[in-house]
Design an enzyme around this catalytic site. Structure first.
Site, PDB file in Angstrom:
ATOM      1  N   GLY A 169       0.927  -1.147  -0.162  1.00 40.01           N
ATOM      2  CA  GLY A 169       0.154   0.027   0.070  1.00 40.01           C
ATOM      3  C   GLY A 169       0.832   1.351  -0.263  1.00 40.01           C
ATOM      4  O   GLY A 169       1.934   1.244   0.318  1.00 40.01           O
ATOM      5  N   ALA A 174       3.442   7.448   3.842  1.00 41.93           N
ATOM      6  CA  ALA A 174       4.361   6.049   4.090  1.00 41.93           C
ATOM      7  C   ALA A 174       3.902   4.959   2.975  1.00 41.93           C
ATOM      8  O   ALA A 174       2.772   5.464   2.323  1.00 41.93           O
ATOM      9  CB  ALA A 174       4.011   5.577   5.420  1.00 41.93           C
ATOM     10  N   VAL A 176       3.906   0.785   2.449  1.00 41.27           N
ATOM     11  CA  VAL A 176       3.911  -0.490   3.072  1.00 41.27           C
ATOM     12  C   VAL A 176       4.181  -1.556   2.381  1.00 41.27           C
ATOM     13  O   VAL A 176       3.791  -1.483   1.328  1.00 41.27           O
ATOM     14  CB  VAL A 176       2.452  -0.670   3.936  1.00 41.27           C
ATOM     15  CG1 VAL A 176       2.661  -2.241   4.487  1.00 41.27           C
ATOM     16  CG2 VAL A 176       1.881   0.378   4.866  1.00 41.27           C
ATOM     17  N   ASP A 287      -9.164   6.201  13.806  1.00 40.69           N
ATOM     18  CA  ASP A 287      -9.343   6.125  12.266  1.00 40.69           C
ATOM     19  C   ASP A 287      -9.817   4.804  11.999  1.00 40.69           C
ATOM     20  O   ASP A 287      -9.179   4.079  10.950  1.00 40.69           O
ATOM     21  CB  ASP A 287      -7.894   6.378  11.519  1.00 40.69           C
ATOM     22  CG  ASP A 287      -8.030   6.963  10.109  1.00 40.69           C
ATOM     23  OD1 ASP A 287      -9.416   7.085   9.861  1.00 40.69           O
ATOM     24  OD2 ASP A 287      -7.129   7.061   9.400  1.00 40.69           O
TER      25      ASP A 287
HETATM   26  C1  PIT Z   1       0.081  -5.529   6.387  1.00 41.51           C
HETATM   27  C2  PIT Z   1      -0.676  -5.495   5.184  1.00 41.51           C
HETATM   28  C3  PIT Z   1      -0.860  -4.280   4.876  1.00 41.51           C
HETATM   29  C4  PIT Z   1      -0.625  -3.164   5.610  1.00 41.51           C
HETATM   30  C5  PIT Z   1       0.001  -3.227   6.796  1.00 41.51           C
HETATM   31  C6  PIT Z   1       0.192  -4.347   7.346  1.00 41.51           C
HETATM   32  C7  PIT Z   1      -0.021  -2.241   7.654  1.00 41.51           C
HETATM   33  C8  PIT Z   1       0.335  -2.321   9.012  1.00 41.51           C
HETATM   34  C9  PIT Z   1       0.481  -1.080   9.860  1.00 41.51           C
HETATM   35  C10 PIT Z   1       0.244   0.063   9.604  1.00 41.51           C
HETATM   36  C11 PIT Z   1       0.185   1.137  10.532  1.00 41.51           C
HETATM   37  C12 PIT Z   1       0.306   0.875  11.790  1.00 41.51           C
HETATM   38  C13 PIT Z   1       0.464  -0.496  12.279  1.00 41.51           C
HETATM   39  C14 PIT Z   1       0.342  -1.331  11.210  1.00 41.51           C
HETATM   40  O1  PIT Z   1       0.493   1.668  12.792  1.00 41.51           O
HETATM   41  O2  PIT Z   1      -1.176  -4.062   3.587  1.00 41.51           O
HETATM   42  O3  PIT Z   1       0.423  -6.861   6.608  1.00 41.51           O
HETATM   43  O4  PIT Z   1       0.089   2.358  10.318  1.00 41.51           O
END
Ligand code: PIT
Length: 417
Positions: A169, A174, A176, A287
């Site tokens: 994403g 940010a 991911v 959120d």
């Molecule tokens: C995954 C797959 C995905 C997104 C994430 C994890 C994101 C995780 C995440 C994002 C944050 C956070 C904690 C975890 O505070 O598509 O396995 O902003």
């Protein structure tokens, strides 16, 4: 979720339209001389990590922190618990915001300081003198305390340990990525914040808060935090891999993008459990939405994105205008100071409504139109059982003080049927 003649606004907003949060200034002062990484931490040895003192003591020892949860600011508030090694540790809250720990004849003194909450200034003083809720330990003279950098350097010096596989994403601040840990072979998600984009202090502060809160969380329906690696260009949050499918993309697989009541309930139950757990730790997500819920093939859900989450105090309201418009509670869109937990409950109400109907309860052709609808609180009835309709109306109650709590949702008839 397009169609139906309304605009979907999945993007998160956060601004200080109400006022600039006082705690941000205080916390920034604390970290001013440092860069993003040196969030002071108490890192415990592996054996200590397994310690779980009885909650009745009012004090919780988590993986990385001693978190003071007591409301009794009694100078002689002591408790004693057995350590994993069989010795006894006595902990005492002293008058000068110090935590004194006596273990094996060794006295360790630890300073505690206030956590980063959104509380207004006038509350802050009261808060400091009346309760220790929301204080965290910043430093310890414990021999086990290790500098974060040192620990990271010992374990892994860089991101070489991870093989980047794909992008999961991308957001404005940010990205991911999916990665494989070359040692354990496990899949991980790495949330990469570019330092170049962390240009203002508010963003940096949000990230510090996100990491701090992620470290406190340990629940089967919440993504697990694993590590933070700072490189020259980025801050990388390593979290467990929760799958690549969000609840939003999952809904798209169904005709009219909606679920039947039993399927919706099965998913909703897990989300409420995750949010109730957060609320029990005085953490508000701020959120909650389809995009922030991951769904695995076994229909297990994981709540993600704690970028706007915050530790709250029961007596004090928040003042930062945060969230995603379609999920925002009336008190938020009215730009009034608000209590955090009811705002999450309202978002849960919107979420359940969307799961059952494929539509948002409140729509508008622009933000102010949408906000007007939210303030009125009038929505089209859901085609579901009466018990389910009742629960939705209890979550979508305009007056925050009359809105159902997550604890009550857990006891609800429809929820448990
Ligand atoms: C995954 C797959 C995905 C997104 C994430 C994890 C994101 C995780 C995440 C994002 C944050 C956070 C904690 C975890 O505070 O598509 O396995 O902003």
């Amino acid at each position: 979720m397009k169609g139906g003649g309304f605009k979907v606004r999945p993007t998160t907003r956060c601004n200080s339209a109400i006022r600039r949060p006082t705690q941000e200034l205080a916390i920034l002062d604390l970290y001013q001389q440092t860069n993003i990484n040196p969030i002071p931490q108490l890192i415990l040895t592996p054996t200590q990590r397994n310690l779980r003192p009885r909650p009745k003591t009012g004090m919780k020892i988590t993986d990385q922190y001693y978190t003071v949860l007591t409301h009794e600011n009694k100078p002689d508030h002591n408790f004693r618990h057995k350590t994993a090694q069989g010795s006894y540790r006595t902990t005492k809250l002293s008058t000068k915001n110090q935590l004194e720990t006596l273990e094996d004849g060794l006295l360790k003194k630890t300073s505690i300081t206030q956590l980063d909450t959104d509380i207004p200034q006038q509350c802050e003083t009261k808060f400091k003198t009346q309760t220790l809720d929301g204080f965290k330990i910043l430093r310890s003279s414990s021999q086990q305390q290790v500098n974060t950098n040192a620990v990271l350097n010992q374990k892994i010096s860089n991101l070489d340990r991870y093989l980047i596989l794909s992008i999961l994403g991308q957001g404005s601040y940010a990205t991911v990525k999916l990665a494989r840990d070359k040692i354990t072979e496990k899949l991980m998600a790495i949330k990469i914040y570019s330092k170049a984009k962390l240009c203002n202090q508010q963003r940096k502060q949000q990230l510090k808060r996100e990491i701090h809160i992620l470290k406190l969380l340990d629940h089967p329906n919440i993504i697990k935090y694993l590590n933070t690696i700072e490189t020259q260009m980025d801050i990388n949050l390593i979290v467990e891999y929760g799958g690549s499918k969000s609840l939003r993309s999952y809904l798209k697989l169904f005709p009219n993008r909606k679920l039947d009541e039993d399927d919706a309930k099965q998913i909703f139950r897990q989300i409420v459990k995750a949010v109730d757990y957060c609320h029990s730790l005085n953490i508000v997500h701020r959120d909650i939405k389809l995009e922030n819920i991951l769904l695995k093939d076994n229909n297990e859900i994981k709540l993600i994105d704690f970028g706007f989450s915050i530790l709250v105090n029961r007596e004090c309201k928040l003042g930062v205008f945060c969230g995603t418009p379609s999920y925002m509670a009336p008190e938020l869109v009215s730009k009034q100071e608000y209590f955090g937990k009811p705002v999450d409950v309202w978002a849960l109400g919107v979420l359940l409504y969307v799961l059952l109907t494929g539509n948002f309860p409140f729509k508008g052709s622009n933000d102010s139109d949408l906000y007007g609808q939210i303030k009125k609180g009038v929505y089209t009835k859901v085609n579901a059982s009466l018990q389910c309709q009742k629960l939705i109306s209890q979550m979508l109650t305009i007056r925050a003080s009359e809105r159902i709590t997550t604890l009550r949702i857990l006891q609800d008839r429809w929820f448990n049927s």
